[in-house]
Write a protein that holds these residues in place. Structure first.
Motif, PDB file in Angstrom:
ATOM      1  N   HIS A  17       0.976  -1.216   0.121  1.00  0.00           N
ATOM      2  CA  HIS A  17      -0.032   0.036   0.076  1.00  0.00           C
ATOM      3  C   HIS A  17       0.768   1.169  -0.133  1.00  0.00           C
ATOM      4  O   HIS A  17       0.374   2.389  -0.103  1.00  0.00           O
ATOM      5  CB  HIS A  17      -1.077   0.253   1.081  1.00  0.00           C
ATOM      6  CG  HIS A  17      -0.429   0.543   2.451  1.00  0.00           C
ATOM      7  ND1 HIS A  17       0.327  -0.240   3.352  1.00  0.00           N
ATOM      8  CD2 HIS A  17      -0.316   1.774   2.973  1.00  0.00           C
ATOM      9  CE1 HIS A  17       0.702   0.388   4.287  1.00  0.00           C
ATOM     10  NE2 HIS A  17       0.360   1.654   4.172  1.00  0.00           N
ATOM     11  N   LEU A  18       2.194   1.131   0.165  1.00  0.00           N
ATOM     12  CA  LEU A  18       3.053   2.302   0.078  1.00  0.00           C
ATOM     13  C   LEU A  18       2.975   2.840  -1.084  1.00  0.00           C
ATOM     14  O   LEU A  18       3.149   2.204  -2.067  1.00  0.00           O
ATOM     15  CB  LEU A  18       4.093   2.108   0.961  1.00  0.00           C
ATOM     16  CG  LEU A  18       4.151   1.429   2.400  1.00  0.00           C
ATOM     17  CD1 LEU A  18       5.342   1.224   2.927  1.00  0.00           C
ATOM     18  CD2 LEU A  18       3.403   2.583   3.059  1.00  0.00           C
ATOM     19  N   PHE A  19       3.452   4.178  -1.119  1.00  0.00           N
ATOM     20  CA  PHE A  19       3.645   4.980  -2.283  1.00  0.00           C
ATOM     21  C   PHE A  19       4.773   4.657  -3.036  1.00  0.00           C
ATOM     22  O   PHE A  19       5.782   4.483  -2.440  1.00  0.00           O
ATOM     23  CB  PHE A  19       3.627   6.282  -1.511  1.00  0.00           C
ATOM     24  CG  PHE A  19       4.164   7.493  -2.578  1.00  0.00           C
ATOM     25  CD1 PHE A  19       3.144   8.220  -3.294  1.00  0.00           C
ATOM     26  CD2 PHE A  19       5.377   7.864  -2.634  1.00  0.00           C
ATOM     27  CE1 PHE A  19       3.497   9.185  -4.100  1.00  0.00           C
ATOM     28  CE2 PHE A  19       5.688   8.878  -3.688  1.00  0.00           C
ATOM     29  CZ  PHE A  19       4.809   9.448  -4.105  1.00  0.00           C
ATOM     30  N   LEU A  20       4.632   4.708  -4.312  1.00  0.00           N
ATOM     31  CA  LEU A  20       5.855   4.412  -5.218  1.00  0.00           C
ATOM     32  C   LEU A  20       6.027   5.874  -6.346  1.00  0.00           C
ATOM     33  O   LEU A  20       4.756   6.167  -6.822  1.00  0.00           O
ATOM     34  CB  LEU A  20       5.753   3.231  -6.219  1.00  0.00           C
ATOM     35  CG  LEU A  20       5.953   2.083  -5.421  1.00  0.00           C
ATOM     36  CD1 LEU A  20       6.090   0.899  -6.363  1.00  0.00           C
ATOM     37  CD2 LEU A  20       7.452   2.023  -4.822  1.00  0.00           C
ATOM     38  N   ILE A  42      -2.299   0.667  -5.582  1.00  0.00           N
ATOM     39  CA  ILE A  42      -2.545   0.722  -3.887  1.00  0.00           C
ATOM     40  C   ILE A  42      -3.507  -0.170  -3.560  1.00  0.00           C
ATOM     41  O   ILE A  42      -4.729  -0.081  -4.081  1.00  0.00           O
ATOM     42  CB  ILE A  42      -2.943   2.231  -3.558  1.00  0.00           C
ATOM     43  CG1 ILE A  42      -1.718   3.240  -3.947  1.00  0.00           C
ATOM     44  CG2 ILE A  42      -2.831   2.221  -1.999  1.00  0.00           C
ATOM     45  CD1 ILE A  42      -2.199   4.585  -3.886  1.00  0.00           C
ATOM     46  N   ALA A  43      -3.355  -0.930  -2.778  1.00  0.00           N
ATOM     47  CA  ALA A  43      -4.208  -2.277  -2.178  1.00  0.00           C
ATOM     48  C   ALA A  43      -5.111  -1.374  -1.004  1.00  0.00           C
ATOM     49  O   ALA A  43      -4.645  -0.979  -0.022  1.00  0.00           O
ATOM     50  CB  ALA A  43      -3.308  -3.293  -1.484  1.00  0.00           C
ATOM     51  N   ALA A  44      -6.300  -1.029  -1.634  1.00  0.00           N
ATOM     52  CA  ALA A  44      -7.224  -0.199  -0.527  1.00  0.00           C
ATOM     53  C   ALA A  44      -8.449  -0.942  -0.536  1.00  0.00           C
ATOM     54  O   ALA A  44      -8.938  -1.480  -1.466  1.00  0.00           O
ATOM     55  CB  ALA A  44      -7.456   1.085  -1.170  1.00  0.00           C
ATOM     56  N   ARG A  45      -8.992  -0.917   0.539  1.00  0.00           N
ATOM     57  CA  ARG A  45     -10.329  -1.105   0.717  1.00  0.00           C
ATOM     58  C   ARG A  45     -11.504  -0.167   0.466  1.00  0.00           C
ATOM     59  O   ARG A  45     -11.030   0.961   0.817  1.00  0.00           O
ATOM     60  CB  ARG A  45     -10.623  -1.987   2.194  1.00  0.00           C
ATOM     61  CG  ARG A  45     -10.390  -0.944   3.221  1.00  0.00           C
ATOM     62  CD  ARG A  45     -10.509  -1.673   4.584  1.00  0.00           C
ATOM     63  NE  ARG A  45     -10.375  -0.662   5.555  1.00  0.00           N
ATOM     64  CZ  ARG A  45     -10.002  -0.773   6.942  1.00  0.00           C
ATOM     65  NH1 ARG A  45      -9.557  -1.762   7.293  1.00  0.00           N
ATOM     66  NH2 ARG A  45      -9.932   0.442   7.659  1.00  0.00           N
ATOM     67  N   PRO A  46     -12.620  -0.740  -0.088  1.00  0.00           N
ATOM     68  CA  PRO A  46     -13.716   0.248  -0.193  1.00  0.00           C
ATOM     69  C   PRO A  46     -14.024   0.816   1.010  1.00  0.00           C
ATOM     70  O   PRO A  46     -14.442  -0.122   1.801  1.00  0.00           O
ATOM     71  CB  PRO A  46     -14.699  -0.429  -1.172  1.00  0.00           C
ATOM     72  CG  PRO A  46     -14.053  -1.760  -1.342  1.00  0.00           C
ATOM     73  CD  PRO A  46     -12.912  -1.986  -0.648  1.00  0.00           C
ATOM     74  N   SER A  47     -14.726   1.907   1.043  1.00  0.00           N
ATOM     75  CA  SER A  47     -15.048   2.666   2.251  1.00  0.00           C
ATOM     76  C   SER A  47     -16.295   2.755   2.469  1.00  0.00           C
ATOM     77  O   SER A  47     -17.070   3.293   1.381  1.00  0.00           O
ATOM     78  CB  SER A  47     -14.314   3.951   2.602  1.00  0.00           C
ATOM     79  OG  SER A  47     -14.978   4.713   3.363  1.00  0.00           O
ATOM     80  N   PRO A  48     -17.142   2.451   3.539  1.00  0.00           N
ATOM     81  CA  PRO A  48     -18.546   3.022   3.488  1.00  0.00           C
ATOM     82  C   PRO A  48     -19.076   4.393   3.419  1.00  0.00           C
ATOM     83  O   PRO A  48     -20.115   4.706   3.503  1.00  0.00           O
ATOM     84  CB  PRO A  48     -18.910   2.188   4.925  1.00  0.00           C
ATOM     85  CG  PRO A  48     -17.649   1.954   5.552  1.00  0.00           C
ATOM     86  CD  PRO A  48     -16.700   1.984   4.717  1.00  0.00           C
ATOM     87  N   TYR A  49     -17.985   5.072   3.751  1.00  0.00           N
ATOM     88  CA  TYR A  49     -18.196   6.778   3.632  1.00  0.00           C
ATOM     89  C   TYR A  49     -18.216   7.232   2.073  1.00  0.00           C
ATOM     90  O   TYR A  49     -18.779   8.275   1.946  1.00  0.00           O
ATOM     91  CB  TYR A  49     -16.941   7.269   4.247  1.00  0.00           C
ATOM     92  CG  TYR A  49     -16.978   7.186   5.826  1.00  0.00           C
ATOM     93  CD1 TYR A  49     -18.018   8.009   6.503  1.00  0.00           C
ATOM     94  CD2 TYR A  49     -16.147   6.319   6.312  1.00  0.00           C
ATOM     95  CE1 TYR A  49     -17.688   7.742   8.040  1.00  0.00           C
ATOM     96  CE2 TYR A  49     -15.898   6.207   7.593  1.00  0.00           C
ATOM     97  CZ  TYR A  49     -16.778   6.751   8.339  1.00  0.00           C
ATOM     98  OH  TYR A  49     -16.770   6.676   9.739  1.00  0.00           O
TER      99      TYR A  49
END
Ligand code: MTE
Length: 305
Positions: A17-20, A42-49
């Motif tokens: 997930h770190l920036f390149l 970037i490995a990100a999870r979808p947010s309920p927001y």
């Protein structure tokens, strides 16, 4: 420019997930005559927001920007921001905190897992976009820094590097760009410390490597390329309030009932919608009223604009 602006698939992201810094990597690879690495996802999870509105395209989000360090026209940042060096990068965290210091970007990004949040982004100039940002709650970083009881506001500062930011060599703004939030706004779970969009590291014109996104406020509160975060007792200086106090207040909550002195804030032009599509009625707090109206109870938001 990215060729496929489709939403990233969660299956194809890497665990990293770190920036390149893609530009630096590709530049370095070309210099060495070796194959350029593929852009890191970037490995990100979808947010309920997230809003369920359809996002704007990558081209719209990265081609129509306000970033006055790189010029006054909407196309200038995409043209001119490429020269900005964002690696190495560190953020000075100071003021009323238990753990002040210069935090390397990697350390900042280790604070919390990446989330993708699709936010409506509303500019004071009466246009809007929907953007799939990647970041984590600013509150998580502030908690790590250890906010002391006397802190009432958070002050932010953008990089000052006129050699790479041509706008800073021109008069008009007292550089560097500064912004601020009240502590409860900064700690609100909607406030995102952002380092990517559309599954990739932020492009320079959108505020690489690290910016704020405050979805219920006009876009100018969402300061880019942050190098300093200070916890303070008094309301901090903010660039636009200093420049035009009658037009830009400290709070800058999206409010269709309070017009900018020179234009209406009741409706907005949705970027990319085409000129035949009617303007959209602007919602109080940009549509996030259920989550944030409570923190302004008892305040006259016509006066505190
Ligand atoms: N941050 C800095 N440092 N300099 C700027 O000129 N412009 C602000 C905000 N943050 C600005 C900034 C304004 S007016 C807007 S509308 C948003 O950035 C635009 O963000 P975007 O280009 O990602 O849409």
């Amino acid at each position: 420019m990215r060729k496929d602006p489709a939403r990233p698939s969660w299956a194809d992201v890497t665990p990293k997930h770190l920036f390149l810094n893609r530009r630096a990597l590709i530049g370095g690879a070309l210099a060495l005559g070796v194959a350029a690495p593929v852009a890191a996802k970037i490995a990100a999870r979808p947010s309920p927001y997230s809003t369920d509105a359809a996002p704007n395209s990558y081209e719209q989000i990265t081609g129509y920007n306000n970033y006055y360090e790189f010029g006054w026209d909407k196309g200038d940042p995409a043209q001119n921001a490429g020269r900005l060096k964002t690696d190495p990068w560190s953020v000075e965290i100071g003021g009323l905190v238990d753990r002040p210091g210069s935090w390397p970007l990697d350390d900042v990004l280790r604070t919390a897992p990446a989330e993708e949040r699709i936010y409506r982004f509303r500019c004071v100039e009466a246009w809007s976009m929907v953007i799939p940002w990647i970041g984590f709650p600013l509150a998580a970083l502030l908690e790590r820094a250890g906010v002391q009881p006397g802190a009432k506001y958070v002050a932010f500062q953008t990089l000052y590097r006129p050699e790479e930011m041509p706008g800073q060599r021109a008069p008009g703004i007292d550089w560097p760009y500064v912004e601020g939030l009240r502590l409860d706004e900064a700690m609100h779970p909607l406030t995102l410390l952002t380092y990517g969009l559309y599954g990739e590291a932020l492009p320079n014109q959108n505020g690489a490597p690290l910016r704020i996104v405050v979805p219920w406020k006009y876009g100018f509160k969402s300061i880019k390329s942050i190098v300093k975060i200070s916890l303070v007792a008094e309301e901090p200086r903010t660039t636009w309030k200093e420049l035009q106090p009658r037009e830009y207040g400290f709070y800058a909550n999206v409010n269709p009932a309070v017009d900018h002195p020179r234009w209406s804030q009741a409706t907005e032009r949705v970027i990319g919608a085409g000129f035949l599509t009617p303007r959209r009625a602007t919602e109080p707090f940009n549509g996030y009223g259920d989550q944030v109206a409570g923190i302004y109870q008892g305040m006259d938001l016509r006066k505190s604009y």
